[in-house]
Design an enzyme around this catalytic site. Structure first.
Site, short mmCIF file in Angstrom:
data_model
loop_
_atom_site.label_atom_id
_atom_site.label_comp_id
_atom_site.label_asym_id
_atom_site.label_seq_id
_atom_site.Cartn_x
_atom_site.Cartn_y
_atom_site.Cartn_z
N TYR A 127 12.97 45.21 3.72
CA TYR A 127 14.75 45.16 3.79
C TYR A 127 15.17 44.59 4.15
O TYR A 127 14.98 44.01 4.84
CB TYR A 127 15.05 46.45 4.06
CG TYR A 127 15.20 47.48 4.55
CD1 TYR A 127 16.65 47.61 5.40
CD2 TYR A 127 14.39 47.88 5.31
CE1 TYR A 127 16.94 47.63 6.43
CE2 TYR A 127 14.72 48.62 6.66
CZ TYR A 127 15.96 48.11 6.99
OH TYR A 127 16.54 48.48 8.20
N CYS A 128 16.43 44.53 3.97
CA CYS A 128 17.34 42.97 4.09
C CYS A 128 18.97 43.46 3.77
O CYS A 128 19.35 44.70 2.16
CB CYS A 128 17.46 42.38 3.38
SG CYS A 128 16.60 41.61 2.07
N THR A 129 19.92 42.24 3.53
CA THR A 129 21.15 43.25 3.26
C THR A 129 21.23 42.89 1.67
O THR A 129 21.83 44.94 1.17
CB THR A 129 22.22 42.18 3.45
OG1 THR A 129 21.73 41.71 4.81
CG2 THR A 129 23.54 42.90 3.43
N ILE A 133 20.36 46.64 1.15
CA ILE A 133 20.82 47.83 1.00
C ILE A 133 21.88 47.34 0.36
O ILE A 133 22.39 49.08 0.42
CB ILE A 133 21.72 47.69 3.09
CG1 ILE A 133 20.02 47.65 4.01
CG2 ILE A 133 22.82 48.55 3.52
CD1 ILE A 133 20.20 46.36 5.16
#
Length: 350
Positions: free
Chosen positions: A199-201, A228
Site C-alpha cells: 500500500y501507499c498514499t 490509504i
C-alpha cells in the site's frame, strides 16, 4: 500563442490563494497508460487545467500521468467530464478526493514532463509494469489484516510511515521509492509463501511495486485500490473499522490527513507525542521534521538553536552564509540519525 507556464511569483500566488473565498477540493489521480507525445499532452492539459483554475502538481511521461491538484468546488464536475473526455484511457478514472481538506493545498499549477511518473530506478527491459497484483477494497483489506498468512508492506518513505500506517505493517526503511523496491524484494525473500499486501498514499507506488514483486518471483501479491485515501473513505462510507493508525502524510501544504485519533509519532526535539511535520524556518536549512507547539515557540519554528540564531540575522548575512552550501532542503531521518537532501515538501514521485 497561449502562455503554457506560470509567470507570477510564488509569494503573490500563495497570498492570492489564501484570501480566496470559493472552496476548493483537493484531488489526486494517476493512470499508467501509453502517452505517445508527453510534451503535446502536457501543453493541452495545461490549457484545460488553467481554464478551470486548477492548481497543483502534474507529471507526465510515456508511461502515464500522476497528479495532485486543487480544483474550485464549482468546477469539479466540469473538470471530471473534461478529463474523462480528454483521452479514452482516462474515461472513468478514479479521482481520490482528499479526506481532511481545507482547500489550501496548492496555489500554483506546475506541469512537467519526466522520464517516469514515479522515479523507480528500474532499467530491466523485461519488466512488465502492467502485470500488477490484485486490487483489494476496504472490506478485503480488513480481512487481510486479520489473516495471519498476510504481510502488509508500506511502500512509502520513512517519514510517511513514522506518522501513520496500518496495524503491524512492515516498513521498508528508505528515503526514496527507488531505494525501496530492491529492499522490498530482499526483505521478503524468506516470506515468498506469504500473501503480500502493498500500500501507499494513493495507489501509484504500490501498483508499480506489486508488478515489481511479481517480476521477482512473488506470486501472491495484492495492493490496496486507491491507497490509504480511498481505503479510509470507503471504510467510513461502509461503516467498517478504519484500521489505519495515525495520520496519512500528503505531499502538499497540508502535510497530512488525520485518519485516526492516535498520535504515534514524537517531536524530534523534545520527544513529546506529535505528528505535525514542518520545514525549518531558516532559509538555509528547511529541514523537514516533526515539531510540537512548545518547541515551535521555543525555537521559533526552527530545527535547532543554530538555525534559530541564523534566521534572526539580517537577510544579507543569511544569504552570505548560505552561499556555497549544498542546495536543496533536508529530511530528518531518525532511523539513520542523519540528514538527507531532497525537496522542501518532498516530491511524491521519489
Amino acid at each position: 500563442m497561449p502562455v503554457l507556464h506560470n509567470r507570477i511569483s510564488n509569494d503573490a500566488l500563495k497570498a492570492k490563494m489564501l484570501v480566496e473565498s470559493e472552496p476548493r477540493t483537493t484531488i489526486s489521480f494517476y493512470k499508467y497508460f501509453h502517452i505517445a507525445d508527453p510534451k503535446a499532452t502536457r501543453d493541452a492539459l495545461y490549457q484545460l487545467f488553467t481554464a478551470l483554475n486548477v492548481f497543483g502538481r502534474v507529471y507526465l511521461a510515456h508511461e502515464g500521468i500522476n497528479a495532485q491538484i486543487s480544483v474550485p468546488a464549482s468546477n469539479v464536475e466540469t473538470f471530471r467530464a473534461q478529463l474523462y473526455a480528454f483521452d479514452p484511457a482516462l474515461e472513468g478514472l478514479r479521482l481520490n478526493i482528499a479526506l481532511d481538506d481545507d482547500g489550501k493545498s496548492f496555489w500554483v499549477l506546475r506541469m512537467k514532463v519526466r522520464d517516469r511518473i514515479v522515479a523507480d530506478g528500474i532499467d530491466d527491459p523485461h519488466f512488465d509494469a502492467s502485470n500488477v497484483g490484485e486490487y483489494l477494497q476496504a472490506a478485503e483489506v480488513n480481512a487481510m489484516l486479520d489473516d495471519p498468512d498476510a504481510l502488509f508492506i508500506d511502500m512509502r518513505n520513512h517519514y510517511e510511515y513514522e506518522v501513520g500506517h496500518f496495524e503491524n505493517a512492515l516498513e521498508i526503511p528508505a528515503d526514496t521509492f527507488r531505494e525501496q523496491l530492491p529492499k522490498a524484494v530482499e526483505m521478503m525473500q524468506a516470506h515468498k509463501d506469504k500473501k503480500i499486501v502493498m500500500y501507499c498514499t494513493g495507489g501509484i507506488r504500490c501498483e508499480k511495486a506489486s508488478a515489481w514483486m511479481k517480476h521477482n518471483g512473488f506470486n501472491k501479491v495484492w495492493h490496496i485500490e486507491g491507497g490509504i485515501i480511498e481505503y479510509a473513505r470507503k471504510a467510513r462510507e461502509q461503516g467498517l473499522p478504519v484500521r489505519f493508525i495515525g495520520k496519512n502524510f500528503v505531499f502538499d501544504e497540508r502535510m497530512g490527513e488525520r485518519i485516526s485519533d492516535e498520535i504515534i509519532a514524537h517531536c524530534h526535539q523534545c520527544g513529546a507525542p506529535c505528528d505535525s511535520h514542518t520545514n525549518c524556518k531558516n532559509d538555509g536549512c528547511h529541514l523537514l521534521f516533526i515539531q510540537c507547539p512548545v518547541c515551535a515557540e521555543k525555537y521559533k519554528g526552527c530545527c535547532s538553536e543554530i538555525c534559530c540564531e541564523e534566521s534572526a540575522l539580517p537577510p544579507e548575512e543569511q544569504r552570505r552564509r548560505r552561499a556555497g552550501r549544498e542546495n536543496g532542503n533536508k529530511i530528518f531521518n531518525k532511523s539513520r540519525g542523519r540528514l538527507n537532501t531532497t525537496l522542501g515538501i518532498p516530491d511524491p514521485t521519489e
